[in-house]
Design a protein around this motif. Sequence first.
Motif, PDB file in Angstrom:
ATOM      1  N   ASP A 120      32.104 -13.620 -22.058  1.00 23.02           N
ATOM      2  CA  ASP A 120      30.897 -13.159 -22.736  1.00 23.02           C
ATOM      3  C   ASP A 120      31.278 -12.836 -24.182  1.00 23.02           C
ATOM      4  O   ASP A 120      31.338 -11.681 -24.578  1.00 23.02           O
ATOM      5  CB  ASP A 120      30.333 -11.930 -22.022  1.00 23.02           C
ATOM      6  N   GLY A 121      31.593 -13.879 -24.919  1.00 24.11           N
ATOM      7  CA  GLY A 121      32.054 -13.712 -26.295  1.00 24.11           C
ATOM      8  C   GLY A 121      33.559 -13.864 -26.375  1.00 24.11           C
ATOM      9  O   GLY A 121      34.239 -14.078 -25.370  1.00 24.11           O
ATOM     10  N   ALA A 122      34.082 -13.724 -27.583  1.00 27.56           N
ATOM     11  CA  ALA A 122      35.507 -13.943 -27.810  1.00 27.56           C
ATOM     12  C   ALA A 122      36.388 -12.827 -27.275  1.00 27.56           C
ATOM     13  O   ALA A 122      37.569 -13.040 -27.023  1.00 27.56           O
ATOM     14  CB  ALA A 122      35.765 -14.120 -29.307  1.00 27.56           C
ATOM     15  N   ASP A 123      35.826 -11.643 -27.099  1.00 25.79           N
ATOM     16  CA  ASP A 123      36.673 -10.521 -26.701  1.00 25.79           C
ATOM     17  C   ASP A 123      36.182  -9.779 -25.465  1.00 25.79           C
ATOM     18  O   ASP A 123      36.537  -8.626 -25.248  1.00 25.79           O
ATOM     19  CB  ASP A 123      36.816  -9.540 -27.864  1.00 25.79           C
ATOM     20  N   SER A 124      35.376 -10.412 -24.644  1.00 23.47           N
ATOM     21  CA  SER A 124      34.915  -9.700 -23.453  1.00 23.47           C
ATOM     22  C   SER A 124      34.547 -10.660 -22.331  1.00 23.47           C
ATOM     23  O   SER A 124      34.343 -11.851 -22.543  1.00 23.47           O
ATOM     24  CB  SER A 124      33.725  -8.798 -23.778  1.00 23.47           C
ATOM     25  N   GLY A 145      31.244  -8.785 -15.709  1.00 23.43           N
ATOM     26  CA  GLY A 145      31.527  -8.898 -14.293  1.00 23.43           C
ATOM     27  C   GLY A 145      30.650  -8.007 -13.438  1.00 23.43           C
ATOM     28  O   GLY A 145      30.005  -7.079 -13.928  1.00 23.43           O
ATOM     29  N   THR A 146      30.662  -8.318 -12.162  1.00 20.15           N
ATOM     30  CA  THR A 146      29.954  -7.523 -11.168  1.00 20.15           C
ATOM     31  C   THR A 146      30.824  -7.432  -9.928  1.00 20.15           C
ATOM     32  O   THR A 146      31.454  -8.408  -9.527  1.00 20.15           O
ATOM     33  CB  THR A 146      28.596  -8.154 -10.811  1.00 20.15           C
ATOM     34  N   VAL A 147      30.871  -6.230  -9.346  1.00 14.25           N
ATOM     35  CA  VAL A 147      31.612  -6.005  -8.107  1.00 14.25           C
ATOM     36  C   VAL A 147      30.708  -5.305  -7.100  1.00 14.25           C
ATOM     37  O   VAL A 147      29.735  -4.652  -7.465  1.00 14.25           O
ATOM     38  CB  VAL A 147      32.892  -5.159  -8.327  1.00 14.25           C
ATOM     39  N   VAL A 148      31.068  -5.463  -5.824  1.00 12.58           N
ATOM     40  CA  VAL A 148      30.393  -4.752  -4.738  1.00 12.58           C
ATOM     41  C   VAL A 148      31.467  -3.942  -4.015  1.00 12.58           C
ATOM     42  O   VAL A 148      32.488  -4.487  -3.585  1.00 12.58           O
ATOM     43  CB  VAL A 148      29.688  -5.712  -3.768  1.00 12.58           C
ATOM     44  N   SER A 149      31.231  -2.640  -3.906  1.00 16.22           N
ATOM     45  CA  SER A 149      32.202  -1.763  -3.239  1.00 16.22           C
ATOM     46  C   SER A 149      32.080  -1.891  -1.726  1.00 16.22           C
ATOM     47  O   SER A 149      31.092  -2.428  -1.217  1.00 16.22           O
ATOM     48  CB  SER A 149      31.960  -0.306  -3.647  1.00 16.22           C
ATOM     49  N   ASP A 150      33.067  -1.357  -1.014  1.00 13.47           N
ATOM     50  CA  ASP A 150      33.015  -1.414   0.443  1.00 13.47           C
ATOM     51  C   ASP A 150      31.848  -0.605   0.995  1.00 13.47           C
ATOM     52  O   ASP A 150      31.379  -0.847   2.087  1.00 13.47           O
ATOM     53  CB  ASP A 150      34.333  -0.965   1.072  1.00 13.47           C
ATOM     54  N   GLY A 151      31.339   0.332   0.214  1.00 13.66           N
ATOM     55  CA  GLY A 151      30.178   1.114   0.628  1.00 13.66           C
ATOM     56  C   GLY A 151      28.851   0.462   0.273  1.00 13.66           C
ATOM     57  O   GLY A 151      27.795   1.023   0.525  1.00 13.66           O
ATOM     58  N   GLY A 152      28.906  -0.735  -0.339  1.00 18.14           N
ATOM     59  CA  GLY A 152      27.691  -1.461  -0.669  1.00 18.14           C
ATOM     60  C   GLY A 152      27.104  -1.139  -2.034  1.00 18.14           C
ATOM     61  O   GLY A 152      26.008  -1.595  -2.357  1.00 18.14           O
ATOM     62  N   ARG A 153      27.805  -0.378  -2.860  1.00 16.04           N
ATOM     63  CA  ARG A 153      27.342  -0.100  -4.217  1.00 16.04           C
ATOM     64  C   ARG A 153      27.633  -1.320  -5.081  1.00 16.04           C
ATOM     65  O   ARG A 153      28.659  -1.985  -4.908  1.00 16.04           O
ATOM     66  CB  ARG A 153      28.040   1.123  -4.821  1.00 16.04           C
ATOM     67  N   VAL A 154      26.736  -1.602  -6.020  1.00 16.74           N
ATOM     68  CA  VAL A 154      26.886  -2.748  -6.915  1.00 16.74           C
ATOM     69  C   VAL A 154      27.070  -2.221  -8.333  1.00 16.74           C
ATOM     70  O   VAL A 154      26.272  -1.402  -8.808  1.00 16.74           O
ATOM     71  CB  VAL A 154      25.652  -3.674  -6.853  1.00 16.74           C
ATOM     72  N   TYR A 155      28.128  -2.694  -9.001  1.00 17.41           N
ATOM     73  CA  TYR A 155      28.438  -2.256 -10.362  1.00 17.41           C
ATOM     74  C   TYR A 155      28.582  -3.469 -11.272  1.00 17.41           C
ATOM     75  O   TYR A 155      29.172  -4.473 -10.879  1.00 17.41           O
ATOM     76  CB  TYR A 155      29.760  -1.469 -10.394  1.00 17.41           C
ATOM     77  N   SER A 156      28.063  -3.337 -12.494  1.00 20.22           N
ATOM     78  CA  SER A 156      28.309  -4.349 -13.510  1.00 20.22           C
ATOM     79  C   SER A 156      29.149  -3.704 -14.605  1.00 20.22           C
ATOM     80  O   SER A 156      29.118  -2.484 -14.792  1.00 20.22           O
ATOM     81  CB  SER A 156      27.003  -4.912 -14.078  1.00 20.22           C
ATOM     82  N   PHE A 157      29.906  -4.530 -15.317  1.00 15.38           N
ATOM     83  CA  PHE A 157      30.806  -3.986 -16.333  1.00 15.38           C
ATOM     84  C   PHE A 157      31.130  -5.041 -17.382  1.00 15.38           C
ATOM     85  O   PHE A 157      30.981  -6.240 -17.150  1.00 15.38           O
ATOM     86  CB  PHE A 157      32.102  -3.467 -15.693  1.00 15.38           C
ATOM     87  N   ASP A 158      31.566  -4.554 -18.531  1.00 15.88           N
ATOM     88  CA  ASP A 158      32.108  -5.398 -19.593  1.00 15.88           C
ATOM     89  C   ASP A 158      33.596  -5.120 -19.666  1.00 15.88           C
ATOM     90  O   ASP A 158      34.012  -3.968 -19.809  1.00 15.88           O
ATOM     91  CB  ASP A 158      31.474  -5.073 -20.950  1.00 15.88           C
ATOM     92  N   LEU A 159      34.380  -6.155 -19.554  1.00 16.79           N
ATOM     93  CA  LEU A 159      35.824  -6.048 -19.656  1.00 16.79           C
ATOM     94  C   LEU A 159      36.224  -6.547 -21.044  1.00 16.79           C
ATOM     95  O   LEU A 159      35.968  -7.696 -21.389  1.00 16.79           O
ATOM     96  CB  LEU A 159      36.478  -6.902 -18.575  1.00 16.79           C
ATOM     97  N   ARG A 160      36.795  -5.670 -21.853  1.00 18.18           N
ATOM     98  CA  ARG A 160      37.133  -6.000 -23.241  1.00 18.18           C
ATOM     99  C   ARG A 160      38.625  -6.213 -23.442  1.00 18.18           C
ATOM    100  O   ARG A 160      39.433  -5.381 -23.037  1.00 18.18           O
ATOM    101  CB  ARG A 160      36.692  -4.873 -24.174  1.00 18.18           C
ATOM    102  N   TYR A 161      38.949  -7.328 -24.061  1.00 18.39           N
ATOM    103  CA  TYR A 161      40.304  -7.649 -24.505  1.00 18.39           C
ATOM    104  C   TYR A 161      40.207  -8.921 -25.344  1.00 18.39           C
ATOM    105  O   TYR A 161      39.185  -9.601 -25.331  1.00 18.39           O
ATOM    106  CB  TYR A 161      41.276  -7.827 -23.331  1.00 18.39           C
TER     107      TYR A 161
END
Length: 121
Positions: A34-38, A41-57
């Motif tokens: 999602d661009g040159a430096d990020s 993503g999305t993950v689903v926890s074992d408890g069924g929670r859904v999280y989205s995030f930006d991973l920067r590097y």
Amino acid sequence: MRTGRHALWTRLRELLNQHGLVPADTVLVFLFPDGADSEYGTVVSDGGRVYSFDLRYNREDVRTERTAVIERWLDITDQWQGKPLSHEIAETFIWRPPPRRTNLPEPASAPLNPSDTTHDS
């Protein structure tokens, strides 16, 4: 992601752990540039929670993968159905491994009334 030795996967496991998730029990639904430096993503926890995030590097310099950070972490559990790629998230709920649980033996039943017990004298 769960066992890969690639620096980015190692770092992502560390970051998920910092956010209270157990990487071995978490499903990575997707992670894409999602661009040159990020990456987004999305993950689903074992408890069924859904999280989205930006991973920067700096994606153009592999040495920076070990210093990646999560800049945006959102719990989208109540709204993922209206998000892009919701079909992939739904598939995760179907195919994710079952949560790990320890089945404990049932306790021995105790008499309800102490006078119901017999004692040998």
